[in-house]
Design a protein around this motif. Structure first.
Motif, PDB file in Angstrom:
ATOM      1  N   GLU A 116       0.304   7.848  15.310  1.00 18.29           N
ATOM      2  CA  GLU A 116       1.023   6.879  16.123  1.00 18.29           C
ATOM      3  C   GLU A 116       1.285   7.466  17.504  1.00 18.29           C
ATOM      4  O   GLU A 116       1.208   8.678  17.702  1.00 18.29           O
ATOM      5  CB  GLU A 116       2.340   6.488  15.455  1.00 18.29           C
TER       6      GLU A 116
ATOM      7  N   THR B 127      -2.527   3.773  12.631  1.00 23.07           N
ATOM      8  CA  THR B 127      -1.791   2.669  13.238  1.00 23.07           C
ATOM      9  C   THR B 127      -2.675   2.138  14.361  1.00 23.07           C
ATOM     10  O   THR B 127      -3.739   2.697  14.630  1.00 23.07           O
ATOM     11  CB  THR B 127      -0.442   3.131  13.818  1.00 23.07           C
ATOM     12  N   PRO B 128      -2.270   1.085  15.058  1.00 24.05           N
ATOM     13  CA  PRO B 128      -3.092   0.599  16.179  1.00 24.05           C
ATOM     14  C   PRO B 128      -3.394   1.671  17.233  1.00 24.05           C
ATOM     15  O   PRO B 128      -4.427   1.603  17.911  1.00 24.05           O
ATOM     16  CB  PRO B 128      -2.241  -0.533  16.754  1.00 24.05           C
ATOM     17  N   TYR B 129      -2.540   2.666  17.362  1.00 24.44           N
ATOM     18  CA  TYR B 129      -2.771   3.767  18.308  1.00 24.44           C
ATOM     19  C   TYR B 129      -4.053   4.530  17.975  1.00 24.44           C
ATOM     20  O   TYR B 129      -4.695   5.095  18.865  1.00 24.44           O
ATOM     21  CB  TYR B 129      -1.562   4.701  18.267  1.00 24.44           C
ATOM     22  N   THR B 130      -4.430   4.530  16.713  1.00 26.57           N
ATOM     23  CA  THR B 130      -5.657   5.212  16.294  1.00 26.57           C
ATOM     24  C   THR B 130      -6.868   4.700  17.067  1.00 26.57           C
ATOM     25  O   THR B 130      -7.764   5.471  17.424  1.00 26.57           O
ATOM     26  CB  THR B 130      -5.880   5.030  14.780  1.00 26.57           C
TER      27      THR B 130
ATOM     28  N   ARG C  70      -1.884   8.564   8.262  1.00 28.78           N
ATOM     29  CA  ARG C  70      -1.985   7.110   8.157  1.00 28.78           C
ATOM     30  C   ARG C  70      -2.308   6.522   9.528  1.00 28.78           C
ATOM     31  O   ARG C  70      -1.661   6.842  10.520  1.00 28.78           O
ATOM     32  CB  ARG C  70      -0.666   6.539   7.634  1.00 28.78           C
TER      33      ARG C  70
ATOM     34  N   HIS D 180      -7.846   9.582   6.256  1.00 30.89           N
ATOM     35  CA  HIS D 180      -6.726   8.733   5.863  1.00 30.89           C
ATOM     36  C   HIS D 180      -6.610   8.748   4.335  1.00 30.89           C
ATOM     37  O   HIS D 180      -7.597   8.864   3.624  1.00 30.89           O
ATOM     38  CB  HIS D 180      -6.947   7.295   6.340  1.00 30.89           C
TER      39      HIS D 180
ATOM     40  N   TYR E 275       8.804   2.792  21.862  1.00 30.86           N
ATOM     41  CA  TYR E 275       8.025   2.785  20.625  1.00 30.86           C
ATOM     42  C   TYR E 275       8.573   1.787  19.597  1.00 30.86           C
ATOM     43  O   TYR E 275       8.085   1.729  18.470  1.00 30.86           O
ATOM     44  CB  TYR E 275       8.010   4.179  19.997  1.00 30.86           C
TER      45      TYR E 275
ATOM     46  N   THR F  40       1.418  10.801  10.725  1.00 28.91           N
ATOM     47  CA  THR F  40       1.021   9.436  11.046  1.00 28.91           C
ATOM     48  C   THR F  40       0.382   9.397  12.435  1.00 28.91           C
ATOM     49  O   THR F  40       0.891  10.006  13.378  1.00 28.91           O
ATOM     50  CB  THR F  40       2.242   8.499  11.025  1.00 28.91           C
TER      51      THR F  40
END
Length: 282
Positions: free
Chosen positions: A119, A147-150, A145, A170, A33, A117
């Motif tokens: 993530e 992140t690209p994982y969303t 929040r 968010h 990660y 988050t």
């Protein structure tokens, strides 16, 4: 006192007594990660700090075990001091506030909630996969929040035509979070690794049963009445959630026992405990 797992270079040579707080060693357990160079820098700082610190504070027994395992540190050098958890989530919101939050965020009638988050390490996709095995009237509200994982999570949601059952929130202000917890039926926290897991305690204080994952400190945060499953077991997650939905046998007893358990983290006099560590060195 180094508050974030490191000490100033040269401080030991200066003859100054030192304490360091280490929150977690996620970069050791899950280097995938992190950027490769970052893991090397973090590891160098960790090993150096373990050698130079006079006392080490860990925020959980899990983190203490990790420090002993990865750093070869004697347990006699480590003090466990839990973070102090606010009791604000125990206060019941007014009906007016609940209705306003429900309307403002267009919340589903029945939902489970995840806070944190969005993530990969926190693994909320497991909860989304479990949702496919739950009754259609149950939704999942994910607060945190992005992140690209969303995008990965949203792609799974779209592929399974679940947009009407999964809601992403968010930038939720802190003052609205208690109401979002309180209107949920349960909290799901499928993180692969945490140093402590504060949202579990917030959810329990809010009157929710919790389903979490094995493998880190989450059993320590949630106690025996929280249900734990393996972080890749979507079927197990779905079955566990079924056990904590409204109407499930033993749900209220599970909540009451969990609330009793988390009292150990409330009003925790962290300042006095840190002072005790300082006094060991003086």
């Amino acid at each position: 006192h180094g508050l974030t797992g490191e000490l100033p270079i040269g401080i030991k040579a200066a003859g100054i007594k030192t304490v360091v707080t280490i929150h977690d060693l996620i970069f050791m357990h899950h280097p995938e990660y992190y950027n490769w160079i970052d893991t090397k820098i973090y590891a160098w700082k960790f090993y150096k700090t373990c050698k130079e610190a006079d006392r080490i504070i860990a925020i959980s027994e899990c983190t203490k075990r990790d420090i002993m395992r990865f750093g070869g540190v004697s347990p006699s050098k480590i003090d466990v001091i839990y973070q102090s958890c606010s009791t604000e989530f125990k206060a019941r919101e007014s009906e007016k506030k609940l209705q306003k939050v429900h309307t403002d965020y267009m919340l589903p009638k029945r939902y489970i909630v995840n806070v944190g988050t969005i993530e990969e390490r926190k693994n909320v996709l497991l909860a989304v996969k479990a949702l496919t095995m739950l009754p259609d009237e149950i939704s999942l509200v994910i607060v945190g929040r992005p992140t690209p994982y969303t995008d990965k999570v949203k792609a799974f949601v779209a592929e399974h035509a679940m947009e009407h059952r999964v809601k992403f929130l968010h930038g939720v202000p802190h003052e609205d979070l208690p109401a979002i917890y309180q209107m949920a039926e349960a909290c799901v926290y499928p993180s692969r690794y945490e140093g402590f897991g504060l949202p579990i305690i917030e959810a329990i204080q809010s009157g929710l049963p919790v389903v979490a994952c094995t493998g880190s400190c989450l059993e320590e945060a949630g106690g025996n009445e929280t249900i734990y499953v393996k972080p890749d077991d979507a079927f197990g997650m779905a079955e566990a959630i079924k056990q904590v939905l409204v109407g499930a046998p033993g749900r209220e007893e599970r909540i009451a026992k969990s609330q009793q358990y988390v009292k150990r983290f409330e009003g925790n006099n962290v300042a006095q405990k840190v002072l005790d560590v300082y006094n060991k060195l003086i």
